[in-house]
Design an enzyme around this catalytic site. Structure first.
Site, mmCIF file in Angstrom:
data_model
loop_
_atom_site.group_PDB
_atom_site.id
_atom_site.type_symbol
_atom_site.label_atom_id
_atom_site.label_comp_id
_atom_site.label_asym_id
_atom_site.label_seq_id
_atom_site.Cartn_x
_atom_site.Cartn_y
_atom_site.Cartn_z
ATOM 1 N N GLU A 65 28.609 24.110 -43.261
ATOM 2 C CA GLU A 65 26.895 23.559 -43.659
ATOM 3 C C GLU A 65 27.482 24.513 -45.401
ATOM 4 O OE1 GLU A 65 24.150 27.006 -42.487
ATOM 5 O OE2 GLU A 65 26.551 28.645 -41.562
ATOM 6 N N LYS B 34 21.400 35.859 -39.132
ATOM 7 C CA LYS B 34 21.200 35.476 -40.784
ATOM 8 C C LYS B 34 20.894 37.154 -41.163
ATOM 9 C CE LYS B 34 17.601 33.477 -43.534
ATOM 10 N NZ LYS B 34 18.903 33.182 -44.404
ATOM 11 N N ARG C 38 13.436 33.849 -35.431
ATOM 12 C CA ARG C 38 14.751 33.940 -36.084
ATOM 13 C C ARG C 38 15.122 35.116 -36.129
ATOM 14 N NH1 ARG C 38 17.350 29.462 -40.038
ATOM 15 N NH2 ARG C 38 16.050 31.051 -41.395
#
Ligand code: PXG
Length: 294
Positions: A184, A151, A52
């Site tokens: 989220e 991220k 990721r």
């Protein structure tokens, strides 16, 4: 605490672990990161976190100057040097030092930092009794801007939501996406259970594809619980049988009240309890290539 911090190829005492004010990670939030857990002498899903990290970097056109294998060794060695067997690891890659303009071409060398330390957990009482949370006015930024799958070091969107939770006196905020569907939390993914079906927002709605989220989906499937990655609204949360959050720091944590609506009977539900039990067993199993001390 006397930590040894990995900084650009060297381990330095934490007092000396300093980054330039001209680093574009500082000036612009230009960079990417991972929050990772170690359990029982092994780093949990290290391969997924490294993948990721490199995908986030790719998406912002940041070339990480070391290989995934080398980055894996950076994480393991940082744990070893700090004697971390159970703990929390922060891996950060920023654009690096540039000038005061935002042009990333002025930053020739990314800054790489790895910190292995302990973790402050939610109190056990919250796992037993559940959290009260709210939905907040700040919407999750959409995929057409900084895609939430990245991220990135720019967490202002989530921090704004966290401030709204703080003002309301609750520990987490549920963010909706631009269309008003549940996205989220500020640092966790959201799940609900209705009539035996486990539902969580689909990735394309604009969320981070959580490592914990993906593990929970697999654990539910193993138990034969039907799973839907789908679209739902606040209404579906209010009338759910169970709601819980997932994240590296929180693991799985139950939610018993949302916007003052009590979820079911106001107690953490049975499917949550099963999945939390399964998850706590799962983290005991070392992943190949992620063992800290051989
Ligand atoms: N959504 C967002 C926006 C996150 O930042 C998650 C979901 C859960 O993903 P993982 O892969 O951890 O299951 C995250 C990650 C903190 C903190 O201090 C939490 C995260 C990141 C940074 C700090 O609570 N959560």
């Amino acid at each position: 605490m006397g930590l040894k911090i990995y900084l650009n190829g060297k381990f330095v005492p934490e007092e000396e672990a300093k980054v330039s004010v001209f680093d574009h990670g500082y000036l612009y939030g230009d960079g990417v990161f991972e929050g990772i857990r170690a359990y029982y002498n092994s780093v949990f899903r290290l391969r997924d976190h490294i993948a990721r990290l490199y995908d986030s970097a790719k998406a912002i056109n940041l070339e990480i100057p070391i290989s995934k294998e080398e980055m894996t060794e950076v994480v393991l060695e940082t744990c070893r040097r700090n004697d971390v067997k159970d703990g929390y690891i922060r891996l950060v890659v920023s654009r690096g030092v540039g000038d005061l303009g935002l042009d990333p071409r002025k930053c020739p060398k990314p800054t790489i930092v790895c910190i292995a330390s302990s973790i402050t957990l939610y109190p056990e009482e919250m796992y037993e009794n559940g959290l009260s949370v709210i939905t907040v006015p700040t919407r999750r930024n959409g995929p057409e801007g900084v895609n939430p799958r990245i991220k990135s070091l720019n967490y202002l969107n989530n921090i704004m939501a966290k401030i709204e939770a703080n003002i309301a006196g609750v520990p987490e905020a549920i963010m909706l996406n631009q269309e008003g569907f549940v996205a989220e939390c500020t640092g966790d993914n959201v799940f609900l259970i209705k009539n035996g079906v486990l539902k969580t927002p689909a990735i394309h709605l604009g969320i981070l594809e959580g490592v914990t989220r993906n593990e929970v989906i697999k654990l539910a499937e193993k138990r034969g619980i039907p799973v839907q990655e789908t679209t739902f609204t606040r209404y579906d949360l209010f009338v759910a049988d169970e709601v819980f959050l997932t994240g590296t720091a929180a693991e799985l944590i139950p939610v018993i009240k949302i916007d003052d609506r009590v979820i079911a009977d106001g107690r953490p539900g049975p499917i949550f309890a099963q999945l939390l039990g399964d998850f706590r067993e799962l983290v005991k199993q070392p992943e190949e290539g992620a063992v800290i001390f051989k």
